[in-house]
Motif scaffolding. Structure first.
Motif, PDB file in Angstrom:
ATOM      1  N   ILE A 169       0.841  -1.198   0.000  1.00 18.74           N
ATOM      2  CA  ILE A 169       0.000   0.000   0.000  1.00 18.74           C
ATOM      3  C   ILE A 169       0.875   1.247   0.000  1.00 18.74           C
ATOM      4  N   GLN A 170       1.978   1.196   0.710  1.00 13.12           N
ATOM      5  CA  GLN A 170       2.907   2.325   0.710  1.00 13.12           C
ATOM      6  C   GLN A 170       3.438   2.594  -0.700  1.00 13.12           C
ATOM      7  N   LYS A 171       3.667   1.518  -1.463  1.00 17.40           N
ATOM      8  CA  LYS A 171       4.128   1.711  -2.848  1.00 17.40           C
ATOM      9  C   LYS A 171       3.029   2.337  -3.696  1.00 17.40           C
ATOM     10  N   PHE A 172       1.758   1.924  -3.493  1.00 15.74           N
ATOM     11  CA  PHE A 172       0.658   2.572  -4.183  1.00 15.74           C
ATOM     12  C   PHE A 172       0.698   4.087  -3.940  1.00 15.74           C
ATOM     13  N   ILE A 173       0.897   4.451  -2.692  1.00 13.41           N
ATOM     14  CA  ILE A 173       0.870   5.870  -2.314  1.00 13.41           C
ATOM     15  C   ILE A 173       2.073   6.603  -2.893  1.00 13.41           C
ATOM     16  N   ALA A 174       3.258   6.004  -2.789  1.00 10.36           N
ATOM     17  CA  ALA A 174       4.469   6.654  -3.309  1.00 10.36           C
ATOM     18  C   ALA A 174       4.410   6.810  -4.822  1.00 10.36           C
ATOM     19  N   ASP A 175       3.999   5.747  -5.523  1.00 10.87           N
ATOM     20  CA  ASP A 175       3.902   5.822  -6.989  1.00 10.87           C
ATOM     21  C   ASP A 175       2.876   6.867  -7.413  1.00 10.87           C
ATOM     22  N   SER A 176       1.763   6.914  -6.711  1.00 13.45           N
ATOM     23  CA  SER A 176       0.706   7.876  -7.070  1.00 13.45           C
ATOM     24  C   SER A 176       1.173   9.304  -6.855  1.00 13.45           C
ATOM     25  N   ALA A 177       1.811   9.557  -5.719  1.00 12.98           N
ATOM     26  CA  ALA A 177       2.309  10.906  -5.437  1.00 12.98           C
ATOM     27  C   ALA A 177       3.325  11.337  -6.489  1.00 12.98           C
ATOM     28  N   THR A 178       4.200  10.418  -6.870  1.00 13.47           N
ATOM     29  CA  THR A 178       5.229  10.731  -7.874  1.00 13.47           C
ATOM     30  C   THR A 178       4.605  11.042  -9.226  1.00 13.47           C
ATOM     31  N   GLU A 179       3.654  10.226  -9.646  1.00 16.92           N
ATOM     32  CA  GLU A 179       3.016  10.425 -10.951  1.00 16.92           C
ATOM     33  C   GLU A 179       2.203  11.711 -10.987  1.00 16.92           C
ATOM     34  N   ILE A 180       1.488  11.989  -9.908  1.00 17.94           N
ATOM     35  CA  ILE A 180       0.700  13.233  -9.872  1.00 17.94           C
ATOM     36  C   ILE A 180       1.616  14.441  -9.991  1.00 17.94           C
ATOM     37  N   GLN A 181       2.722  14.419  -9.248  1.00 14.03           N
ATOM     38  CA  GLN A 181       3.620  15.574  -9.292  1.00 14.03           C
ATOM     39  C   GLN A 181       4.269  15.721 -10.664  1.00 14.03           C
ATOM     40  N   ALA A 182       4.633  14.602 -11.288  1.00 12.63           N
ATOM     41  CA  ALA A 182       5.206  14.667 -12.639  1.00 12.63           C
ATOM     42  C   ALA A 182       4.190  15.250 -13.616  1.00 12.63           C
ATOM     43  N   ALA A 183       2.949  14.798 -13.531  1.00  8.95           N
ATOM     44  CA  ALA A 183       1.897  15.313 -14.422  1.00  8.95           C
ATOM     45  C   ALA A 183       1.645  16.792 -14.158  1.00  8.95           C
ATOM     46  N   ARG A 184       1.691  17.193 -12.880  1.00 12.49           N
ATOM     47  CA  ARG A 184       1.491  18.610 -12.540  1.00 12.49           C
ATOM     48  C   ARG A 184       2.562  19.471 -13.205  1.00 12.49           C
ATOM     49  N   LEU A 185       3.806  19.079 -13.046  1.00 15.74           N
ATOM     50  CA  LEU A 185       4.892  19.898 -13.574  1.00 15.74           C
ATOM     51  C   LEU A 185       4.873  19.935 -15.098  1.00 15.74           C
ATOM     52  N   MET A 186       4.519  18.821 -15.730  1.00 15.00           N
ATOM     53  CA  MET A 186       4.389  18.809 -17.190  1.00 15.00           C
ATOM     54  C   MET A 186       3.252  19.720 -17.645  1.00 15.00           C
ATOM     55  N   THR A 187       2.148  19.684 -16.915  1.00 15.83           N
ATOM     56  CA  THR A 187       1.000  20.521 -17.272  1.00 15.83           C
ATOM     57  C   THR A 187       1.331  21.992 -17.100  1.00 15.83           C
ATOM     58  N   PHE A 188       1.978  22.335 -15.999  1.00 15.48           N
ATOM     59  CA  PHE A 188       2.330  23.736 -15.762  1.00 15.48           C
ATOM     60  C   PHE A 188       3.344  24.236 -16.788  1.00 15.48           C
ATOM     61  N   GLU A 189       4.252  23.355 -17.225  1.00 13.41           N
ATOM     62  CA  GLU A 189       5.235  23.747 -18.241  1.00 13.41           C
ATOM     63  C   GLU A 189       4.532  24.017 -19.581  1.00 13.41           C
ATOM     64  N   ALA A 190       3.586  23.156 -19.943  1.00 11.20           N
ATOM     65  CA  ALA A 190       2.831  23.378 -21.180  1.00 11.20           C
ATOM     66  C   ALA A 190       2.041  24.672 -21.088  1.00 11.20           C
ATOM     67  N   ALA A 191       1.425  24.913 -19.939  1.00  8.03           N
ATOM     68  CA  ALA A 191       0.649  26.139 -19.749  1.00  8.03           C
ATOM     69  C   ALA A 191       1.549  27.373 -19.829  1.00  8.03           C
ATOM     70  N   ARG A 192       2.739  27.271 -19.264  1.00  7.48           N
ATOM     71  CA  ARG A 192       3.679  28.402 -19.314  1.00  7.48           C
ATOM     72  C   ARG A 192       4.031  28.741 -20.762  1.00  7.48           C
ATOM     73  N   LYS A 193       4.270  27.712 -21.565  1.00  4.44           N
ATOM     74  CA  LYS A 193       4.623  27.956 -22.971  1.00  4.44           C
ATOM     75  C   LYS A 193       3.453  28.602 -23.720  1.00  4.44           C
ATOM     76  N   ILE A 194       2.240  28.125 -23.453  1.00  3.92           N
ATOM     77  CA  ILE A 194       1.065  28.737 -24.076  1.00  3.92           C
ATOM     78  C   ILE A 194       0.950  30.187 -23.659  1.00  3.92           C
ATOM     79  N   ASP A 195       1.156  30.451 -22.379  1.00  2.00           N
ATOM     80  CA  ASP A 195       1.049  31.804 -21.850  1.00  2.00           C
ATOM     81  C   ASP A 195       2.065  32.742 -22.488  1.00  2.00           C
ATOM     82  N   GLU A 196       3.238  32.206 -22.824  1.00  2.00           N
ATOM     83  CA  GLU A 196       4.296  33.013 -23.444  1.00  2.00           C
ATOM     84  C   GLU A 196       4.163  33.102 -24.959  1.00  2.00           C
ATOM     85  N   GLY A 197       3.212  32.346 -25.517  1.00  2.00           N
ATOM     86  CA  GLY A 197       3.038  32.353 -26.959  1.00  2.00           C
ATOM     87  C   GLY A 197       3.975  31.424 -27.692  1.00  2.00           C
TER      88      GLY A 197
END
Length: 393
Positions: free
Chosen positions: A282-310
């Motif tokens: 269960i700890q691995k479920f939690i660790a893997d999920s936290a890692t994947e969510i954070q990776a997806a967050r940073l990828m999403t914010f990077e894409a949004a930043r590029k859109i914002d900058e044109g």
């Protein structure tokens, strides 16, 4: 993230937890009770100044800058009902009409839509041809005097059964090259010849709002053309591009809510001599999920930043569409597993979230199309004797 945005995030989250989630099932089921519940929370959102935050002020929105709205939309994603409660469900159609609509079209459709008085829908995909290849569409619109005559068969026209209008993607220029053949035309849903064939059952449920519609010799004024003739693909991409970002933002909120539920369950469920939280699997479920969510967050914010900058963010958008949908599925799947039998019942939101997560790999372009697009664009740089630099691309 500025302090002001952090405060606004906290305010929106508190509103969703306190006002929306307790009535989200009523809103989802509709009917008189659902309508009353939705109107109540919409009015509260307007009173608290958190209505349609991502749309421009001059059309009735909150006027929040794009990057600030990215952070807010992540929180809105915690509940599907929150999109409607906070007036963010019109963001794609609002952007499209604001960019291409005439002042008359805005007065009739855009402003009432942003105020929450009417709902939109858009007719893109058709059952007879692949939705991932819009150059194959069969729907036609022919100009007859001062009117467009439309014949079309569409499905997954989401919300058509509750919408005041459908923006129809139709072939108007059959002799042009394939990406200049289609146009967008606004069709009121009460126009003679507009038929809701059915609400399409999906994943074992018939209470959704994915509609099959048929238009038979439907006539609308020629002034209902959105943008110029032959600009349908351009307008659709202006709608779908930001839409993929909006989806990815909301998926973060859904994944985080599933993660919250998983952690709470692990800390409170006792089995086989200890709490679930003490078990390494269960700890691995939690660790893997936290890692994947954070990776997806940073990828999403990077894409949004590029859109914002044109900048050109097409690879970034395709990446987050594919990866974000997979992360959403993974996290919800683990949360269900930690809940055991409870997870597949309607007693938690997880079973509905799981169904919606499966759709995510198909709508607004299936995984396979986005994956191919990523590879083609990267390989193009190497063909030009360069290389793909993810920091600068």
């Amino acid at each position: 993230m500025s302090d002001e945005v952090k405060e606004l995030r906290a305010k929106v989250r508190d509103f969703i937890e306190r006002e929306v989630i307790p009535v989200e099932r009523a809103i989802e089921h509709g009917g008189e009770e659902g309508t009353r519940a939705l109107k109540k929370v919409q009015n509260l959102a307007k009173e608290q100044g958190i209505w349609a935050l991502g749309l421009p002020k001059d059309i009735g929105g909150g006027g929040l800058p794009f990057m600030d709205y990215v952070y807010i939309n992540e929180i809105v994603g915690r509940s599907e009902a929150a999109m409607f409660a906070l007036g963010t469900h019109t963001a794609q159609d609002g952007t499209m009409l604001n960019l291409y609509g005439t002042e008359e079209q805005k007065e009739k459709w855009l402003y009432p839509m942003v105020r929450g008085e009417i709902n939109p829908s858009v007719g893109l995909t058709e059952p007879e041809v692949a939705g991932s290849d819009p150059t194959l569409i069969k729907s036609t619109a022919v100009l007859d005097g001062d009117e467009w005559v439309i014949n079309a068969h569409k499905w997954f026209t989401t919300g058509a059964n509750k919408a005041a209008f459908t923006t129809m993607f139709c072939v108007t220029e059959p002799e042009e090259q394939r990406h200049k053949r289609a146009s967008m035309i606004i069709v009121p849903t009460d126009t003679p010849g507009y038929e809701i064939v059915r609400v399409v059952p999906t994943m074992g449920h018939e209470s959704g709002n994915h509609c099959e519609i048929r238009l038979t010799n439907v006539r609308v004024p020629k002034e209902n053309l959105l943008g110029n003739r032959g600009e349908g693909f351009i307008i659709a991409q202006k709608r779908l591009g930001p839409g993929r970002i909006y989806h990815s933002m909301r998926w973060l909120g859904q994944a985080q809510r599933a993660f919250d539920l998983m952690c709470e369950r692990a800390l409170n469920r006792y089995a086989h001599g200890s709490l679930l939280s003490d078990k390494q699997m269960i700890q691995k479920f939690i660790a893997d999920s936290a890692t994947e969510i954070q990776a997806a967050r940073l990828m999403t914010f990077e894409a949004a930043r590029k859109i914002d900058e044109g900048s050109d963010a097409r690879i970034d958008i395709a990446m987050i569409k594919v990866y974000g949908a997979q992360v959403l599925h993974n996290v919800i799947d683990r949360a269900i597993q930690v809940h055991g039998a409870l997870g597949v019942t309607g007693d938690t939101p997880l079973e509905k979230m799981y169904r919606e997560a499966r759709y995510a790999r198909i709508y607004d372009g299936p995984d396979e199309v986005h994956t191919a697009s990523i590879a083609k664009r990267i390989l193009r740089t190497y063909k030009n004797e360069s290389f793909w630099d993810p920091a600068n691309f």
